[in-house]
Design a protein around this motif. Structure first.
Motif, PDB file in Angstrom:
ATOM      1  N   ILE A  46       0.834  -1.209   0.000  1.00 40.85           N
ATOM      2  CA  ILE A  46       0.000   0.000   0.000  1.00 40.85           C
ATOM      3  C   ILE A  46       0.869   1.259   0.000  1.00 40.85           C
ATOM      4  O   ILE A  46       0.601   2.222  -0.740  1.00 40.85           O
ATOM      5  N   TYR A  47       1.909   1.238   0.806  1.00 39.91           N
ATOM      6  CA  TYR A  47       2.767   2.412   0.951  1.00 39.91           C
ATOM      7  C   TYR A  47       3.481   2.762  -0.357  1.00 39.91           C
ATOM      8  O   TYR A  47       3.462   3.922  -0.814  1.00 39.91           O
ATOM      9  N   TYR A  48       4.116   1.783  -0.982  1.00 37.95           N
ATOM     10  CA  TYR A  48       4.906   2.078  -2.189  1.00 37.95           C
ATOM     11  C   TYR A  48       4.020   2.346  -3.403  1.00 37.95           C
ATOM     12  O   TYR A  48       4.374   3.165  -4.261  1.00 37.95           O
ATOM     13  N   ILE A  49       2.882   1.693  -3.493  1.00 34.28           N
ATOM     14  CA  ILE A  49       1.980   1.971  -4.615  1.00 34.28           C
ATOM     15  C   ILE A  49       1.418   3.386  -4.498  1.00 34.28           C
ATOM     16  O   ILE A  49       1.390   4.144  -5.488  1.00 34.28           O
ATOM     17  N   SER A  50       0.981   3.758  -3.304  1.00 37.76           N
ATOM     18  CA  SER A  50       0.465   5.122  -3.122  1.00 37.76           C
ATOM     19  C   SER A  50       1.575   6.158  -3.314  1.00 37.76           C
ATOM     20  O   SER A  50       1.343   7.227  -3.904  1.00 37.76           O
ATOM     21  N   SER A  93       8.771   9.641   3.601  1.00 43.78           N
ATOM     22  CA  SER A  93       8.845   8.316   2.985  1.00 43.78           C
ATOM     23  C   SER A  93      10.135   7.600   3.371  1.00 43.78           C
ATOM     24  O   SER A  93      10.136   6.389   3.605  1.00 43.78           O
ATOM     25  N   ALA A  94      11.227   8.354   3.448  1.00 46.58           N
ATOM     26  CA  ALA A  94      12.500   7.745   3.829  1.00 46.58           C
ATOM     27  C   ALA A  94      12.457   7.222   5.260  1.00 46.58           C
ATOM     28  O   ALA A  94      13.027   6.173   5.570  1.00 46.58           O
ATOM     29  N   ILE A  95      11.760   7.943   6.147  1.00 46.53           N
ATOM     30  CA  ILE A  95      11.620   7.479   7.533  1.00 46.53           C
ATOM     31  C   ILE A  95      10.817   6.186   7.575  1.00 46.53           C
ATOM     32  O   ILE A  95      11.208   5.207   8.230  1.00 46.53           O
ATOM     33  N   LEU A  96       9.689   6.148   6.875  1.00 44.07           N
ATOM     34  CA  LEU A  96       8.859   4.938   6.854  1.00 44.07           C
ATOM     35  C   LEU A  96       9.605   3.781   6.206  1.00 44.07           C
ATOM     36  O   LEU A  96       9.485   2.623   6.644  1.00 44.07           O
ATOM     37  N   ASN A  97      10.388   4.071   5.172  1.00 42.60           N
ATOM     38  CA  ASN A  97      11.167   3.030   4.513  1.00 42.60           C
ATOM     39  C   ASN A  97      12.205   2.452   5.462  1.00 42.60           C
ATOM     40  O   ASN A  97      12.442   1.234   5.492  1.00 42.60           O
ATOM     41  N   LEU A  98      12.829   3.297   6.264  1.00 44.36           N
ATOM     42  CA  LEU A  98      13.826   2.838   7.235  1.00 44.36           C
ATOM     43  C   LEU A  98      13.181   1.963   8.309  1.00 44.36           C
ATOM     44  O   LEU A  98      13.735   0.923   8.692  1.00 44.36           O
TER      45      LEU A  98
END
Length: 401
Positions: free
Chosen positions: A166-170, A206-211
């Protein structure tokens, strides 16, 4: 992205030939020698591309040896395709003007091209990371769980799968449709239109969530491995394989730092190129996570692999054993036949010993009910009637595998 607000300044031609950013006090723009580095870009691209390709080939080679493939293998190939597209954009920048180049040393007329490449790189990065994480997580579902098993690991991996999807598609849709019309995303001279997203702030979040996602994915295998019933030395070896993700986390932290600098600086081009290089490192680590565990089986499936290993062992032993007469000759000739029993490496896990070969950690043995985390050893007994020249009747042989 940059935009030009001064409508009463120099002519359009003068603007295009001028610097993309006013230089700091005491410095001058130098378009002929913008500085930065070409070598750093080339080295990062080549290293990442070679390691990632080898990792994927190892994985696919092991699948071919087993004569089976799964959804995660398709995800892995798709991730590699987007990764190649991503590094192509970084390669384009590495050729000219180079990475770590200050924005006041490039002309405004070239900024449109670089901002378009950055836009594409952001899309390719998100899609490559998405399919790469899906490949890793779906593979771990197959490794750490048995069919029908529902426990903490099952729900944790599923949470990571769906939240990342969901995160990367959005995020990809936000990157593509952040401005209307889309030309406003990369063209600093475009007049009109509007943007609905502060993409620089969005990239930082996004970088924080990715980490956080990387940290959670790294924690899952460690939680399982240290509950297995095996020696501490083997646990350390297996943990090291999955621990390659630590480099992905380090690269993610470095990306986060550079994205934070972009928020506080007008010299966006300098830091964007660094973000691109750290992205290569992060994705390369992801490919290695799924490729390295498959390397022992892939190597064994290569032609003459047994003979090469035997030759290596023979040459090693011949250096340590003094030869007398023709005694040393037998060591050098032993490469013609593979060793009957090879010494396993620290990180090599056989399916006879564990029942998983990093394919099915959670698969229980077919007989009995061992405790959770126990190591299953398969023993096959072959009973055959073979004539014995020294006896009048058949003999029975037992073979343990």
């Amino acid at each position: 992205m940059l935009s030009l607000l001064d409508e009463q300044g120099p002519s359009m031609e003068e603007l295009l030939e001028g610097a993309a950013l006013d230089p700091p006090t005491g410095q001058m723009s130098d378009f002929a020698h913008p500085g930065g580095s070409h070598t750093l870009g080339y080295a990062t691209i080549i290293t990442g591309a070679v390691l990632s390709t080898i990792a994927v080939l190892m994985r696919l080679g092991s699948r071919y040896a087993l004569r089976k493939a799964h959804y995660e293998d398709a995800f892995l190939v798709i991730a590699l395709a987007f990764f190649v597209a991503y590094i192509q954009t970084i390669y384009d920048t590495s050729i000219f003007p180079g990475v770590q180049v200050h924005q006041w040393n490039i002309q405004l007329k070239t900024l449109k091209h670089w901002q378009y490449q950055t836009h594409l790189a952001s899309i390719y990065y998100g899609l490559s990371i998405l399919f790469l994480k899906l490949a890793i997580l779906v593979d771990w579902l197959r490794i750490f769980l048995t069919p029908g098993q529902r426990n903490f690991i099952f729900w944790s991996i599923h949470f990571l799968i769906w939240s990342n999807a969901i995160y990367y598609i959005s995020g990809t849709f936000l990157e593509i449709f952040q401005c209307f019309p889309q030309q406003k995303i990369w063209d600093p001279l475009f007049v009109g239109g509007f943007c609905t997203v502060d993409i620089e702030a969005n990239n930082f979040v996004s970088a924080i969530l990715n980490l956080v996602s990387d940290l959670l994915i790294l924690a899952v295998p460690q939680f399982v491995v240290w509950k297995l019933n095996m020696s501490r030395r083997r646990k350390v070896g297996i943990s090291f394989i999955f621990g390659i993700g630590i480099f992905a986390i380090a690269a993610g932290i470095a990306r986060l730092v550079d994205l934070l600098k972009i928020l506080d600086s007008n010299d966006a081009f300098y830091y964007v190129t660094e973000v691109g290089l750290w992205g290569i490192g992060e994705m390369t680590a992801g490919f290695l996570i799924i490729g390295i565990p498959a390397s022992p089986r892939a190597m064994k499936s290569l032609p003459f692999s047994g003979s090469v290993v035997s030759l290596f062992h023979s040459l090693t032993r011949s250096n340590n054993v003094p030869s007398s007469g023709g005694g040393g000759h037998s060591y050098l000739q032993s490469w013609r036949r593979p060793l009957s029993r090879k010494r396993r490496g620290l990180w090599e896990i056989s399916e006879l010993e564990t029942g998983f070969d990093l394919d099915n950690v959670g698969t229980p043995p077919q007989h009995g009910n061992p405790p959770a985390g126990a190591i299953a050893r398969e023993v096959r007994v072959e009973v055959g009637d073979e004539p014995n020249p020294r006896s009048k009747g058949p003999t029975h042989s037992l073979t343990s595998v």
